[in-house]
Design a protein around this motif. Structure first.
Motif, PDB file in Angstrom:
ATOM      1  N   PRO A   1      -5.754  -1.134   1.413  1.00  0.00           N
ATOM      2  CA  PRO A   1      -4.392  -0.911   0.911  1.00  0.00           C
ATOM      3  C   PRO A   1      -3.263  -1.418   1.797  1.00  0.00           C
ATOM      4  O   PRO A   1      -2.119  -1.452   1.358  1.00  0.00           O
ATOM      5  CB  PRO A   1      -4.328   0.624   0.784  1.00  0.00           C
ATOM      6  CG  PRO A   1      -5.734   1.039   0.565  1.00  0.00           C
ATOM      7  CD  PRO A   1      -6.540   0.123   1.423  1.00  0.00           C
ATOM      8  N   GLN A   2      -3.549  -1.841   3.034  1.00  0.00           N
ATOM      9  CA  GLN A   2      -2.498  -2.427   3.861  1.00  0.00           C
ATOM     10  C   GLN A   2      -1.896  -3.649   3.182  1.00  0.00           C
ATOM     11  O   GLN A   2      -0.747  -4.006   3.440  1.00  0.00           O
ATOM     12  CB  GLN A   2      -3.068  -2.851   5.214  1.00  0.00           C
ATOM     13  CG  GLN A   2      -3.303  -1.709   6.170  1.00  0.00           C
ATOM     14  CD  GLN A   2      -3.923  -2.214   7.458  1.00  0.00           C
ATOM     15  OE1 GLN A   2      -5.075  -2.649   7.478  1.00  0.00           O
ATOM     16  NE2 GLN A   2      -3.196  -2.149   8.541  1.00  0.00           N
TER      17      GLN A   2
ATOM     18  N   GLN B   1      -2.058  -4.177  -0.320  1.00  0.00           N
ATOM     19  CA  GLN B   1      -2.013  -3.892  -1.761  1.00  0.00           C
ATOM     20  C   GLN B   1      -3.342  -4.098  -2.483  1.00  0.00           C
ATOM     21  O   GLN B   1      -3.374  -4.291  -3.686  1.00  0.00           O
ATOM     22  CB  GLN B   1      -0.924  -4.737  -2.457  1.00  0.00           C
ATOM     23  CG  GLN B   1       0.494  -4.412  -2.071  1.00  0.00           C
ATOM     24  CD  GLN B   1       1.002  -3.109  -2.672  1.00  0.00           C
ATOM     25  OE1 GLN B   1       0.354  -2.081  -2.573  1.00  0.00           O
ATOM     26  NE2 GLN B   1       2.161  -3.152  -3.293  1.00  0.00           N
TER      27      GLN B   1
ATOM     28  N   TYR C   1      -6.684  -2.284  -3.494  1.00  0.00           N
ATOM     29  CA  TYR C   1      -7.222  -0.928  -3.595  1.00  0.00           C
ATOM     30  C   TYR C   1      -8.623  -0.968  -4.204  1.00  0.00           C
ATOM     31  O   TYR C   1      -8.770  -0.920  -5.421  1.00  0.00           O
ATOM     32  CB  TYR C   1      -6.305  -0.053  -4.461  1.00  0.00           C
ATOM     33  CG  TYR C   1      -5.017   0.322  -3.776  1.00  0.00           C
ATOM     34  CD1 TYR C   1      -4.858   1.564  -3.184  1.00  0.00           C
ATOM     35  CD2 TYR C   1      -3.956  -0.578  -3.700  1.00  0.00           C
ATOM     36  CE1 TYR C   1      -3.680   1.910  -2.536  1.00  0.00           C
ATOM     37  CE2 TYR C   1      -2.774  -0.242  -3.054  1.00  0.00           C
ATOM     38  CZ  TYR C   1      -2.646   1.006  -2.476  1.00  0.00           C
ATOM     39  OH  TYR C   1      -1.482   1.338  -1.827  1.00  0.00           O
TER      40      TYR C   1
ATOM     41  N   GLU D   1       7.654   6.644  -4.702  1.00  0.00           N
ATOM     42  CA  GLU D   1       6.345   7.134  -4.271  1.00  0.00           C
ATOM     43  C   GLU D   1       6.080   8.527  -4.843  1.00  0.00           C
ATOM     44  O   GLU D   1       4.960   8.827  -5.256  1.00  0.00           O
ATOM     45  CB  GLU D   1       6.292   7.139  -2.744  1.00  0.00           C
ATOM     46  CG  GLU D   1       4.974   7.578  -2.135  1.00  0.00           C
ATOM     47  CD  GLU D   1       3.787   6.688  -2.526  1.00  0.00           C
ATOM     48  OE1 GLU D   1       4.006   5.571  -2.999  1.00  0.00           O
ATOM     49  OE2 GLU D   1       2.641   7.164  -2.374  1.00  0.00           O
TER      50      GLU D   1
ATOM     51  N   ARG E   1       5.108   8.121  -8.351  1.00  0.00           N
ATOM     52  CA  ARG E   1       3.745   7.590  -8.470  1.00  0.00           C
ATOM     53  C   ARG E   1       2.720   8.704  -8.281  1.00  0.00           C
ATOM     54  O   ARG E   1       1.741   8.788  -9.006  1.00  0.00           O
ATOM     55  CB  ARG E   1       3.532   6.507  -7.409  1.00  0.00           C
ATOM     56  CG  ARG E   1       2.288   5.674  -7.606  1.00  0.00           C
ATOM     57  CD  ARG E   1       2.219   4.556  -6.601  1.00  0.00           C
ATOM     58  NE  ARG E   1       1.799   5.000  -5.300  1.00  0.00           N
ATOM     59  CZ  ARG E   1       0.522   5.084  -4.892  1.00  0.00           C
ATOM     60  NH1 ARG E   1      -0.431   4.753  -5.717  1.00  0.00           N
ATOM     61  NH2 ARG E   1       0.219   5.497  -3.685  1.00  0.00           N
TER      62      ARG E   1
ATOM     63  N   PRO F   1       1.591   0.967  -5.770  1.00  0.00           N
ATOM     64  CA  PRO F   1       2.860   1.329  -5.147  1.00  0.00           C
ATOM     65  C   PRO F   1       3.780   0.115  -5.026  1.00  0.00           C
ATOM     66  O   PRO F   1       3.310  -1.032  -5.027  1.00  0.00           O
ATOM     67  CB  PRO F   1       2.455   1.856  -3.772  1.00  0.00           C
ATOM     68  CG  PRO F   1       1.097   1.350  -3.527  1.00  0.00           C
ATOM     69  CD  PRO F   1       0.455   1.100  -4.854  1.00  0.00           C
ATOM     70  N   LEU F   2       5.080   0.392  -4.892  1.00  0.00           N
ATOM     71  CA  LEU F   2       6.046  -0.707  -4.760  1.00  0.00           C
ATOM     72  C   LEU F   2       5.803  -1.483  -3.470  1.00  0.00           C
ATOM     73  O   LEU F   2       5.949  -2.687  -3.419  1.00  0.00           O
ATOM     74  CB  LEU F   2       7.471  -0.158  -4.730  1.00  0.00           C
ATOM     75  CG  LEU F   2       8.023   0.361  -6.053  1.00  0.00           C
ATOM     76  CD1 LEU F   2       9.424   0.901  -5.835  1.00  0.00           C
ATOM     77  CD2 LEU F   2       8.020  -0.729  -7.115  1.00  0.00           C
ATOM     78  N   GLN F   3       5.456  -0.744  -2.422  1.00  0.00           N
ATOM     79  CA  GLN F   3       5.224  -1.370  -1.111  1.00  0.00           C
ATOM     80  C   GLN F   3       3.866  -0.931  -0.609  1.00  0.00           C
ATOM     81  O   GLN F   3       3.428   0.175  -0.924  1.00  0.00           O
ATOM     82  CB  GLN F   3       6.272  -0.878  -0.109  1.00  0.00           C
ATOM     83  CG  GLN F   3       7.661  -1.383  -0.374  1.00  0.00           C
ATOM     84  CD  GLN F   3       8.602  -0.886   0.701  1.00  0.00           C
ATOM     85  OE1 GLN F   3       8.667   0.301   0.983  1.00  0.00           O
ATOM     86  NE2 GLN F   3       9.332  -1.792   1.310  1.00  0.00           N
ATOM     87  N   PRO F   4       3.209  -1.759   0.216  1.00  0.00           N
ATOM     88  CA  PRO F   4       1.973  -1.293   0.836  1.00  0.00           C
ATOM     89  C   PRO F   4       2.246   0.005   1.601  1.00  0.00           C
ATOM     90  O   PRO F   4       3.310   0.171   2.179  1.00  0.00           O
ATOM     91  CB  PRO F   4       1.618  -2.424   1.793  1.00  0.00           C
ATOM     92  CG  PRO F   4       2.298  -3.622   1.247  1.00  0.00           C
ATOM     93  CD  PRO F   4       3.536  -3.137   0.590  1.00  0.00           C
ATOM     94  N   PHE F   5       1.254   0.897   1.609  1.00  0.00           N
ATOM     95  CA  PHE F   5       1.467   2.239   2.154  1.00  0.00           C
ATOM     96  C   PHE F   5       1.953   2.209   3.585  1.00  0.00           C
ATOM     97  O   PHE F   5       2.686   3.077   4.024  1.00  0.00           O
ATOM     98  CB  PHE F   5       0.160   3.033   2.086  1.00  0.00           C
ATOM     99  CG  PHE F   5      -0.704   2.863   3.290  1.00  0.00           C
ATOM    100  CD1 PHE F   5      -0.649   3.768   4.335  1.00  0.00           C
ATOM    101  CD2 PHE F   5      -1.545   1.757   3.426  1.00  0.00           C
ATOM    102  CE1 PHE F   5      -1.416   3.602   5.464  1.00  0.00           C
ATOM    103  CE2 PHE F   5      -2.307   1.593   4.547  1.00  0.00           C
ATOM    104  CZ  PHE F   5      -2.251   2.518   5.568  1.00  0.00           C
ATOM    105  N   ILE F   6       1.576   1.187   4.322  1.00  0.00           N
ATOM    106  CA  ILE F   6       1.879   1.147   5.747  1.00  0.00           C
ATOM    107  C   ILE F   6       3.387   1.179   5.980  1.00  0.00           C
ATOM    108  O   ILE F   6       3.865   1.746   6.947  1.00  0.00           O
ATOM    109  CB  ILE F   6       1.217  -0.102   6.393  1.00  0.00           C
ATOM    110  CG1 ILE F   6       1.024   0.089   7.892  1.00  0.00           C
ATOM    111  CG2 ILE F   6       1.971  -1.370   6.130  1.00  0.00           C
ATOM    112  CD1 ILE F   6      -0.339   0.566   8.263  1.00  0.00           C
ATOM    113  N   TYR F   7       4.150   0.611   5.039  1.00  0.00           N
ATOM    114  CA  TYR F   7       5.601   0.604   5.182  1.00  0.00           C
ATOM    115  C   TYR F   7       6.200   1.946   4.775  1.00  0.00           C
ATOM    116  O   TYR F   7       7.319   2.268   5.102  1.00  0.00           O
ATOM    117  CB  TYR F   7       6.221  -0.506   4.337  1.00  0.00           C
ATOM    118  CG  TYR F   7       5.733  -1.870   4.747  1.00  0.00           C
ATOM    119  CD1 TYR F   7       6.210  -2.463   5.910  1.00  0.00           C
ATOM    120  CD2 TYR F   7       4.774  -2.524   4.004  1.00  0.00           C
ATOM    121  CE1 TYR F   7       5.756  -3.696   6.309  1.00  0.00           C
ATOM    122  CE2 TYR F   7       4.298  -3.759   4.396  1.00  0.00           C
ATOM    123  CZ  TYR F   7       4.786  -4.332   5.551  1.00  0.00           C
ATOM    124  OH  TYR F   7       4.321  -5.549   5.948  1.00  0.00           O
TER     125      TYR F   7
END
Lengths: 456, 40
Positions: free
Chosen positions: A84-85, A87, A89, A250, A253, B31-37
């Motif tokens: 997921p870093q 996108q 999954y 978020e 979501r 998600p709109l952005q990768p979770f890391i952000y």
């Protein structure tokens, strides 16, 4: 829309729209726009609608097929480009199939779960610690890395291990946690794995956890709490507005997750398009792959590289890392009447931890789990004051004891490791990873014997 | 010939739209952005 009533193309092109307008400027005798007229001429409505349905159903069927096989070839771990870093999954079904790939019927599956520490951040493919663990355990065991950066103790690999257990596989789980810290369900960094597995009925029944699930679902619908960062005097208003917008998205979501994964459990869109993204082309732009974002993710290599010793602990991050170490134990200890540090057993941090340790996963999974608490690099620990060192020890001991009481097999790793054994403040370099494998292998063999998986 | 063309166009576009709807369900769940952000 039938053939007999459709005008020819020439007729469409030559038919001039009526110019008459009423007093308000509206066309008195409106006709369809040209695009619509061409569409009506070329498309047979019923055939089109049935084809839409067929196309959708075919995608669902392919998605079901993709959820029963792994798209990943020569799999080692979910590296930077397939997690997921960036996108990407992988679905829980694909993770489960990946874990089972090439496993022999009597092999014990050792699932490596949780975060970047067990994932092997800083350890190149050839030097990943799990290779050494596999050598030490031997052919009766199959070590599979289901960890990825940011995943918590009960995320990712823990969910996969539970699903495999439900399928009657011989499973052991290795998962990492920080001192006195477990994530509640609504705070998980990677919530998708758990919710996806729950929607697909892949998890064991556990009434205590289900009560937590209902609490998390209720919390997703609560209004946002005011973020302290938003009240910083020097905060950039534009940046704060962007952050607030992203946080609201978020929250939305997460609120929709149970519904979304319920729909996905039936229609399997995540399995299909994730497999396409791995094998054929990726469809989501994200900033790290930039102009190569559309490349099939199978074409990206595992990018983990060793870092020279002198670059592992940059001075600019020293204060931040020291604070990181101090913060773990701060809320867990207090000064006793005799002035010495002691566990603050009544603190909210410990009571939350004790509760979460029992609801994070079912008892059947807990007794198959080797929970690992790691020391930070001595590069930083050597600078702790005697008080801080004592606090840290109390935090570690309290964590291990509570985890053991909750039914896990918990131990610490790294107390005697050197600075060279660390890649940064918390992650192990290849030498540290190998030492961790040396520590864990005998414990895993002992656990396997206790569970009756192996005779010796 | 014309009816064959219309059938073909209708089927091809229909299948494509069906796949796009299926893809859209996948895409809107990301998600709109990768979770890391989001997390750090």
């Amino acid at each position: 829309m039938s053939q007999s009533t459709s005008p020819s193309l020439a007729a469409i092109e030559t038919a001039a729209p009526p110019a008459a307008v009423d007093s308000a400027g509206h066309r008195a005798n409106p006709t369809s726009p040209a695009g619509e007229r061409i569409f009506q001429h070329l498309i047979i409505g019923n055939v089109f609608l049935i084809s839409v349905l067929v196309g959708f159903l075919v995608c669902c069927i392919i998605g079901w097929v993709e959820s029963h096989q792994t798209p990943f070839k020569r799999f080692l771990r979910f590296h930077h480009w397939i997690n997921p870093q960036t996108q990407f999954y992988p679905t829980v079904s694909q993770m489960i199939e990946t874990a089972k790939l090439d496993a022999q019927p009597d092999q014990v599956l050792v699932i490596i779960g949780s975060d970047s520490i067990l994932f092997g951040s800083g350890q190149p493919v050839r030097q990943i610690w799990t290779n050494h663990l596999q050598e030490l355990l031997g052919p009766k065991y199959k070590v599979v890395v289901m960890a990825y950066p940011g995943a918590a103790f009960a995320d990712s690999g823990a969910v996969v291990a539970e699903a495999l257990l439900k399928q009657n596989e011989k499973v052991l789980l290795v998962s990492h946690l920080f001192i006195g810290h477990l994530n509640p369900l609504d705070k998980a960094a990677h919530p998708h794995v758990f919710w996806e597995a729950r929607a697909r009925h892949l998890l064991l029944d556990d009434p205590d956890r289900e009560a937590e699930v209902q609490k998390a679902i209720a919390s997703f619908s609560e209004p946002a709490k005011k973020d302290d960062a938003a009240h910083k005097p020097n905060a950039d208003p534009e940046q704060e507005a962007k952050k607030a917008l992203a946080a609201a998205a978020e929250r939305g979501r997460r609120r929709e997750m149970p519904l979304g994964f319920g729909l996905d459990a039936a229609l399997r869109f995540n399995d299909l398009w994730t497999a396409v993204g791995y094998r054929n082309f990726f469809t989501v732009w994200e900033p790290l792959s930039k102009d190569k974002f559309y490349w099939a993710r199978k074409d990206f290599p595992d990018p983990e590289r060793p870092t020279p010793l002198e670059a592992r602990n940059p001075p600019r991050l020293y204060d931040e890392h020291m604070n990181l170490i101090r913060q773990w134990s701060m809320a867990l200890t207090r000064r006793g009447a005799d002035g010495r540090w002691e566990e603050d057993s009544a603190s909210r941090s410990w009571t939350d931890f004790e509760h979460l340790s029992r609801v994070a996963m079912p008892a059947e999974v807990r007794k198959r789990t080797l929970a690992v608490v790691t020391y930070e690099s001595p590069f930083y620990r050597r600078d702790l004051t005697p008080d801080e060192t004592q606090q840290q020890q109390l935090g570690l001991q309290g964590t291990v004891r509570r985890m053991n009481e909750a039914g896990y097999d918990c131990l610490t790793v790294g107390a005697d490791f050197s600075i060279e054994d660390y890649f940064d403040v918390i992650h192990f370099a290849p030498s540290g990873g190998a030492k961790m494998a040396d520590t864990l292998a005998p414990e895993l063999k002992k656990l396997a014997k206790q569970l009756g998986y192996v005779s010796e | 010939m014309k009816i064959v063309l219309r059938w073909t166009v209708s089927v091809v576009i229909g299948l494509f739209v069906g796949a796009i709807i299926h893809y859209s369900l996948y895409r809107i769940g990301l998600p709109l952005q990768p979770f890391i952000y989001m997390s750090f």
